[in-house]
Design a protein around this motif. Structure first.
Motif, PDB file in Angstrom:
ATOM      1  N   LEU A   1      31.795 -10.666  33.081  1.00 55.98           N
ATOM      2  CA  LEU A   1      32.341  -9.375  33.482  1.00 55.98           C
ATOM      3  C   LEU A   1      32.496  -8.533  32.223  1.00 55.98           C
ATOM      4  CD1 LEU A   1      33.445  -7.940  36.015  1.00 55.98           C
ATOM      5  CD2 LEU A   1      35.684  -8.908  35.493  1.00 55.98           C
ATOM      6  N   LYS A   2      31.691  -7.475  32.095  1.00 53.14           N
ATOM      7  CA  LYS A   2      31.639  -6.700  30.847  1.00 53.14           C
ATOM      8  C   LYS A   2      31.702  -5.222  31.191  1.00 53.14           C
ATOM      9  CE  LYS A   2      30.920  -6.733  26.307  1.00 53.14           C
ATOM     10  NZ  LYS A   2      32.008  -5.833  25.939  1.00 53.14           N
ATOM     11  N   GLY A   3      32.835  -4.580  30.911  1.00 59.58           N
ATOM     12  CA  GLY A   3      32.964  -3.196  31.328  1.00 59.58           C
ATOM     13  C   GLY A   3      33.793  -2.358  30.392  1.00 59.58           C
ATOM     14  N   ALA A   4      33.461  -1.076  30.298  1.00 62.66           N
ATOM     15  CA  ALA A   4      34.299  -0.128  29.578  1.00 62.66           C
ATOM     16  C   ALA A   4      35.636  -0.003  30.309  1.00 62.66           C
ATOM     17  CB  ALA A   4      33.604   1.225  29.492  1.00 62.66           C
TER      18      ALA A   4
ATOM     19  N   ILE B   1      27.976  -8.676  35.368  1.00 60.81           N
ATOM     20  CA  ILE B   1      28.497  -7.461  36.001  1.00 60.81           C
ATOM     21  C   ILE B   1      28.799  -6.493  34.868  1.00 60.81           C
ATOM     22  CG2 ILE B   1      30.265  -6.480  37.497  1.00 60.81           C
ATOM     23  CD1 ILE B   1      30.665  -9.233  38.720  1.00 60.81           C
ATOM     24  N   LEU B   2      28.033  -5.422  34.779  1.00 63.81           N
ATOM     25  CA  LEU B   2      28.032  -4.549  33.598  1.00 63.81           C
ATOM     26  C   LEU B   2      28.264  -3.097  33.992  1.00 63.81           C
ATOM     27  CD1 LEU B   2      27.396  -4.284  30.499  1.00 63.81           C
ATOM     28  CD2 LEU B   2      25.007  -3.931  31.173  1.00 63.81           C
ATOM     29  N   SER B   3      29.198  -2.457  33.283  1.00 59.99           N
ATOM     30  CA  SER B   3      29.441  -1.027  33.519  1.00 59.99           C
ATOM     31  C   SER B   3      28.523  -0.183  32.644  1.00 59.99           C
ATOM     32  CB  SER B   3      30.903  -0.689  33.199  1.00 59.99           C
ATOM     33  OG  SER B   3      31.076  -0.555  31.794  1.00 59.99           O
TER      34      SER B   3
ATOM     35  N   ASN C   1      35.600 -13.206  31.181  1.00 51.75           N
ATOM     36  CA  ASN C   1      36.204 -11.882  31.311  1.00 51.75           C
ATOM     37  C   ASN C   1      36.195 -11.183  29.952  1.00 51.75           C
ATOM     38  OD1 ASN C   1      37.609  -9.623  32.003  1.00 51.75           O
ATOM     39  ND2 ASN C   1      39.394 -10.677  32.809  1.00 51.75           N
ATOM     40  N   ASP C   2      35.393 -10.126  29.834  1.00 50.31           N
ATOM     41  CA  ASP C   2      35.352  -9.315  28.611  1.00 50.31           C
ATOM     42  C   ASP C   2      35.319  -7.854  29.040  1.00 50.31           C
ATOM     43  OD1 ASP C   2      35.258  -8.637  25.938  1.00 50.31           O
ATOM     44  OD2 ASP C   2      33.094  -8.825  25.797  1.00 50.31           O
ATOM     45  N   SER C   3      36.372  -7.459  29.749  1.00 50.71           N
ATOM     46  CA  SER C   3      36.330  -6.166  30.420  1.00 50.71           C
ATOM     47  C   SER C   3      37.166  -5.101  29.735  1.00 50.71           C
ATOM     48  CB  SER C   3      36.817  -6.327  31.865  1.00 50.71           C
ATOM     49  OG  SER C   3      38.097  -6.912  31.912  1.00 50.71           O
ATOM     50  N   TYR C   4      37.253  -5.179  28.377  1.00 53.37           N
ATOM     51  CA  TYR C   4      38.044  -4.140  27.712  1.00 53.37           C
ATOM     52  C   TYR C   4      37.180  -3.073  27.067  1.00 53.37           C
ATOM     53  CZ  TYR C   4      37.299  -5.722  22.875  1.00 53.37           C
ATOM     54  OH  TYR C   4      36.759  -6.031  21.666  1.00 53.37           O
ATOM     55  N   ASN C   5      35.915  -3.363  26.794  1.00 57.10           N
ATOM     56  CA  ASN C   5      35.024  -2.300  26.323  1.00 57.10           C
ATOM     57  C   ASN C   5      33.589  -2.697  26.603  1.00 57.10           C
ATOM     58  OD1 ASN C   5      33.985  -3.961  24.312  1.00 57.10           O
ATOM     59  ND2 ASN C   5      35.046  -2.952  22.643  1.00 57.10           N
ATOM     60  N   SER C   6      32.714  -1.741  26.480  1.00 58.38           N
ATOM     61  CA  SER C   6      31.306  -2.024  26.745  1.00 58.38           C
ATOM     62  C   SER C   6      30.464  -1.232  25.757  1.00 58.38           C
ATOM     63  CB  SER C   6      30.946  -1.640  28.186  1.00 58.38           C
ATOM     64  OG  SER C   6      29.618  -2.000  28.472  1.00 58.38           O
TER      65      SER C   6
ATOM     66  N   LEU D   1      21.893  -9.078  37.727  1.00 61.69           N
ATOM     67  CA  LEU D   1      22.641  -7.974  37.145  1.00 61.69           C
ATOM     68  C   LEU D   1      23.279  -7.166  38.261  1.00 61.69           C
ATOM     69  CD1 LEU D   1      23.472  -5.926  34.892  1.00 61.69           C
ATOM     70  CD2 LEU D   1      21.282  -4.776  35.327  1.00 61.69           C
ATOM     71  N   ILE D   2      24.573  -6.948  38.132  1.00 64.05           N
ATOM     72  CA  ILE D   2      25.271  -5.998  39.007  1.00 64.05           C
ATOM     73  C   ILE D   2      25.716  -4.857  38.103  1.00 64.05           C
ATOM     74  CG2 ILE D   2      27.247  -5.631  40.532  1.00 64.05           C
ATOM     75  CD1 ILE D   2      27.079  -8.615  41.240  1.00 64.05           C
ATOM     76  N   GLY D   3      25.039  -3.717  38.198  1.00 58.74           N
ATOM     77  CA  GLY D   3      25.327  -2.565  37.359  1.00 58.74           C
ATOM     78  C   GLY D   3      26.303  -1.635  38.043  1.00 58.74           C
ATOM     79  N   ILE D   4      27.327  -1.202  37.323  1.00 59.37           N
ATOM     80  CA  ILE D   4      28.349  -0.322  37.894  1.00 59.37           C
ATOM     81  C   ILE D   4      28.488   0.912  37.015  1.00 59.37           C
ATOM     82  CG2 ILE D   4      30.779  -0.106  38.513  1.00 59.37           C
ATOM     83  CD1 ILE D   4      30.802  -3.066  39.164  1.00 59.37           C
ATOM     84  N   GLY D   5      28.186   2.063  37.584  1.00 63.99           N
ATOM     85  CA  GLY D   5      28.281   3.316  36.852  1.00 63.99           C
ATOM     86  C   GLY D   5      27.067   4.186  37.130  1.00 63.99           C
ATOM     87  N   LYS D   6      27.221   5.482  36.952  1.00 65.21           N
ATOM     88  CA  LYS D   6      26.132   6.407  37.289  1.00 65.21           C
ATOM     89  C   LYS D   6      24.975   6.321  36.292  1.00 65.21           C
ATOM     90  CE  LYS D   6      29.078   9.583  39.846  1.00 65.21           C
ATOM     91  NZ  LYS D   6      29.673  10.947  39.961  1.00 65.21           N
TER      92      LYS D   6
END
Length: 837
Positions: free
Chosen positions: A451-454, A374-376, A345-350, A404-409
């Motif tokens: 899990l890596k997300g902004a 899983i990347l934002s 879990n590294d979901s505090y910034n990207s 890769l599961i990409g999340i974001g426009k």
């Protein structure tokens, strides 16, 4: 920015030994395990006390790297396509190169140092200013002699502001860092006890850190630390005296809650989850509200406030952004997840820098063959989307990511960058909500998930969906502390001495393959387990290091052979049985380890066995002795030093007898954790590190104050009760409440490994940072604490069973046992959470 070999050679004052002068370089590499862009990387082999980076040149050449610094001679013709620049000191050359790179930029550069809060202040500055500037900053806490140069190398023409942190552990280091960062704005967070061992006193440490601010326009700090304030005033006056125009030289921007200052804090009002800070700035009242109430966050926020005031940020914007500050997750967490998965879990910034660090951590994990990211969307990268996601795609390919599961426009728009990568499955969603709707249709099984997300993507929702549901008691293992301890022990070894690390008994309760994966990544030489099934588990989890089995049983010989484990042989009977097992398939020169009994009198060959043993080993084509070793009985006890010396002398005589009988050499080892510290003469060819890796050392030893706590066992208050006078608590009515009491039932019992002997007032736990005694008998799944003296305790509060502020050694004293028993007794039903700071 792109450099050429000839240009780099000139910058570092090196000599081009061979290769094309016009080869391009855009990336610097100091760790061979973190290679991503071989064709445009310059490898800088760092020479340490225990490892020399030059040994990886051949491996990197095979992987496509063609540009190298070196402080060694290069064999003619061995690397025909490579360019080599010869320098006297590769670390110094790295610093010279990045210092030159820094001088190509004329933007505000913020340098941060201090004992605590550097990383939080850096990350909050980023949060507060990211909408105004294109910012480059240190990844995580890259603040060392190597980390700072690699951070500064990230500076590119598109950046408008830079924020770098700097740390030192001994005098003289900051001068090199200052020449690399050259900050225009300085922030000194505070001064404390961290890394004191490298300095004569606090004042020397302050003055060494102040070197970072020799050329700053302004220095921001708090006047409420008296020694810090005095040292800064002396430093500032010295700078002014040397300046050609003192009035235009360095400015001090101070804040204080006690004294007159540029920002004079008038009041600090804390409520349930916010703090309002009122102050005077240039004679005018100002205020901010922050969503934190702890003193550390308040101090860090005021430092950031001073910076925004210096930059001229309007008050309304300051207040709005300060109220929106968010927690900085200082660690990567590894947890158990659904369907036999592992979750990082590294979901505090990207951002690109932290993604590289997270992917390195993912690559360390060998327990699953499949790796999912899983990347934002990556925000504020400074690159065009097409260029950015092409770089991300190369990273995923290099690190062996399978899905890769990409999340974001943005990432969804650039999906073509990923679709062409062989073996990479891809799926994209416009938002976290869209992912959540399709979650049950996505299969997660037997894989490691990053899990890596902004923060704006709220990936904590995904984390909750993936995490394995277990009860509230958690054992946290700090992998960064474990690596720190490993390096502390390595620092005591001669360069030629190898290291075997004990991961038996579920790695002293910390987890076998998780710890083994980390040790393999950090290139220890050997692992040791107690039984063959532990070794098989490591092999199945992808551990390829040599593994010694200390208690092999005849029924497991086939598994030992199949999984290429190496048995300890301690008797003639066992030697014969194992050799017979090897004769069936006619396996030759299978590695074994010979155990000698030098006084422990547990297992091992005694002196009278050596002649027979030597003959059998010399004649056998099926066996090859990899090492000969023994156990020290009391290496930690100064009163037993004479006996320890006797054991060492006997071991040398016995192992010499075996060495003379064999036509090849083997390794010799007898030193355990305590002996590494106390008996350096017993290092020999290899040492065995066990309990010391987990931060436990003998008082008075050279490492006792330097080792870090690795494990923290946490639980929670399930219920609070008021017990009337005369009532009893728990089974057997052993807990007495003669005058009435408040008890807290907590979610841990002897089935979790909390020893029953710690009941009835012998054991204590930390609640609200205060010790609370165990009342009554320990139950299977829970126990009760007397919290009558802690009136503010609430249901759901955290309870510390052991950790940095309540050492496991103290629990062992209360229980009349040793820390080993406490550590190895923690049930595997207790959830393990691994984190890297």
């Amino acid at each position: 920015m792109e450099y050429r070999v000839a240009q780099i050679c000139k910058i570092v004052k090196g000599e081009l030994l061979q290769g094309a002068e016009d080869r391009p370089v855009t990336h610097l590499l100091s760790d061979s395990r973190k290679l991503i862009y071989p064709a445009v990387s310059l490898f800088i082999p760092i020479v340490g006390t225990h490892r020399d980076g030059h040994q990886y040149i051949g491996e990197l050449y095979e992987k496509g790297v063609r540009c190298f610094l070196t402080s060694r001679a290069i064999p003619a013709g061995e690397y025909p396509e490579a360019a080599f620049i010869r320098v006297k000191d590769t670390l110094r050359a790295l610093q010279m190169l990045t210092a030159w790179h820094r001088q190509q930029f004329h933007i505000p550069v913020i340098g941060i140092t201090g004992s605590n809060g550097k990383t939080v202040v850096k990350e909050w500055i980023y949060q507060l200013l990211e909408s105004d500037y294109n910012i480059v900053r240190s990844p995580k806490s890259y603040n060392s002699q190597i980390g700072v140069p690699l951070s500064v190398w990230q500076m590119q023409p598109e950046h408008e502001l830079a924020v770098f942190e700097a740390g030192i552990s001994m005098p003289g280091e900051m001068a090199h860092i200052e020449s690399i960062i050259r900050p225009t704005i300085g922030i000194f967070t505070n001064i404390g006890e961290a890394h004191n061992e490298g300095f004569l006193n606090v004042r020397q440490k302050i003055n060494e850190k102040l070197v970072l601010f020799t050329r700053t326009e302004v220095l921001i700090y708090c006047k409420d630390y008296p020694e810090l304030n005095e040292c800064i005033l002396q430093f500032h006056n010295h700078i002014r005296r040397k300046a050609s125009d003192p009035e235009k030289s360095q400015r001090l921007l101070t804040w204080s809650a006690r004294h007159e200052a540029d920002l004079r804090v008038i009041s600090i009002d804390k409520n349930e989850n916010h703090t309002r800070i009122d102050a005077l700035y240039e004679g005018q009242p100002v205020y901010i509200r922050i969503p934190f109430t702890d003193d550390g966050s308040i101090e860090n926020a005021i430092h950031c406030w001073c910076l925004l005031l210096w930059l001229g940020t309007p008050e309304t914007i300051i207040r709005e952004r300060m109220e929106g500050l968010t927690n900085i997750a200082m660690r990567l967490e590894l947890k158990q997840a659904v369907n036999n998965c592992s979750l990082i879990n590294d979901s505090y910034n990207s951002d690109l820098g932290s993604l590289v660090i997270a992917l390195d951590f993912l690559q360390q994990q060998q327990q699953h063959a499949t790796r999912t990211v899983i990347l934002s969307d990556i925000l504020q990268s400074g690159k065009r989307d097409a260029e950015l996601y092409e770089a991300v795609a190369r990273l995923l390919e290099q690190k062996g990511v399978n899905r890769l599961i990409g999340i974001g426009k943005s990432i969804s728009r650039e999906k073509n960058s990923f679709l062409g990568i062989a073996g990479l499955q891809c799926v994209f969603f416009d938002s976290t909500e869209a992912f959540a709707e399709q979650f049950r249709h996505l299969s997660f099984q037997n894989e490691t998930i990053l899990l890596k997300g902004a923060r704006v993507f709220a990936f904590e929702r995904i984390s909750r969906m993936l995490e394995q549901k277990v009860h509230q008691t958690v054992l946290e293992i700090n992998l960064s502390a474990l690596v720190h301890n490993l390096k502390q022990y390595q620092s005591l070894l001669r360069p030629s001495t190898r290291m075997m690390v004990m991961v038996k008994a579920f790695s002293y309760g910390s987890g076998s393959y998780e710890i083994a994966s980390l040790l393999q990544f950090h290139q220890v030489d050997y692992l040791a387990v107690a039984y063959a099934d532990e070794g098989v588990e490591l092999r199945r989890a992808g551990i390829t290091l040599p593994v010694m089995v200390m208690n092999p049983e005849p029924g497991t010989f086939d598994a030992i052979i199949q999984w290429q484990l190496e048995p300890e042989i301690y008797s003639l009977q066992m030697l014969d049985l194992f050799e017979q097992e090897l004769k069936k398939p006619d396996i030759r020169e299978f590695p074994i380890h010979i155990k000698l009994d030098t006084g422990m009198h547990r297992l091992g060959f005694e002196p009278q066995h050596l002649e027979t043993l030597s003959g059998l080993l010399r004649r056998s084509p099926h066996l090859r002795v990899k090492s000969v070793f023994s156990h020290l009985a009391a290496s930690e006890d100064p009163q037993q030093d004479d006996f320890t010396r006797q054991q060492g002398e006997l071991f040398l005589r016995m192992s010499d007898t075996l060495q003379k009988a064999l036509p090849y050499t083997f390794l010799r080892h007898i030193a355990n954790s305590a002996a590494i510290e106390r008996h350096p003469d017993l290092q020999l060819d290899m040492v065995r590190l066990g309990i010391g890796l987990h931060g436990l050392s003998q008082p008075g030893g050279p490492l006792h104050e330097k080792l870090h706590n690795v494990s923290t066992l946490r639980t929670t208050v399930s219920q609070l009760k008021k017990i009337p006078p005369g009532d009893t608590v728990g089974y057997g009515r052993q807990g007495k409440a003669p005058g009435g009491m408040t008890i807290a039932t907590v979610a841990i019992g002897y089935a979790d490994g909390y020893i029953r002997r710690l009941g009835n007032g012998r054991g204590h736990m930390l609640v609200q940072e205060q010790l609370a005694p165990v009342i009554g008998n320990v139950c299977m799944d829970m126990l009760m604490l007397d919290v009558s003296a802690i009136p503010e305790v609430q249901e759901g509060d955290e309870v510390i069973v052991f950790g940095p502020d309540l050492p496991i050694s103290r629990l062992a004293e209360w229980a009349g046992t040793i820390p080993y028993e406490i550590m190895t007794g923690i049930s595997q039903r207790v959830k393990r959470v691994y984190f890297q700071e």
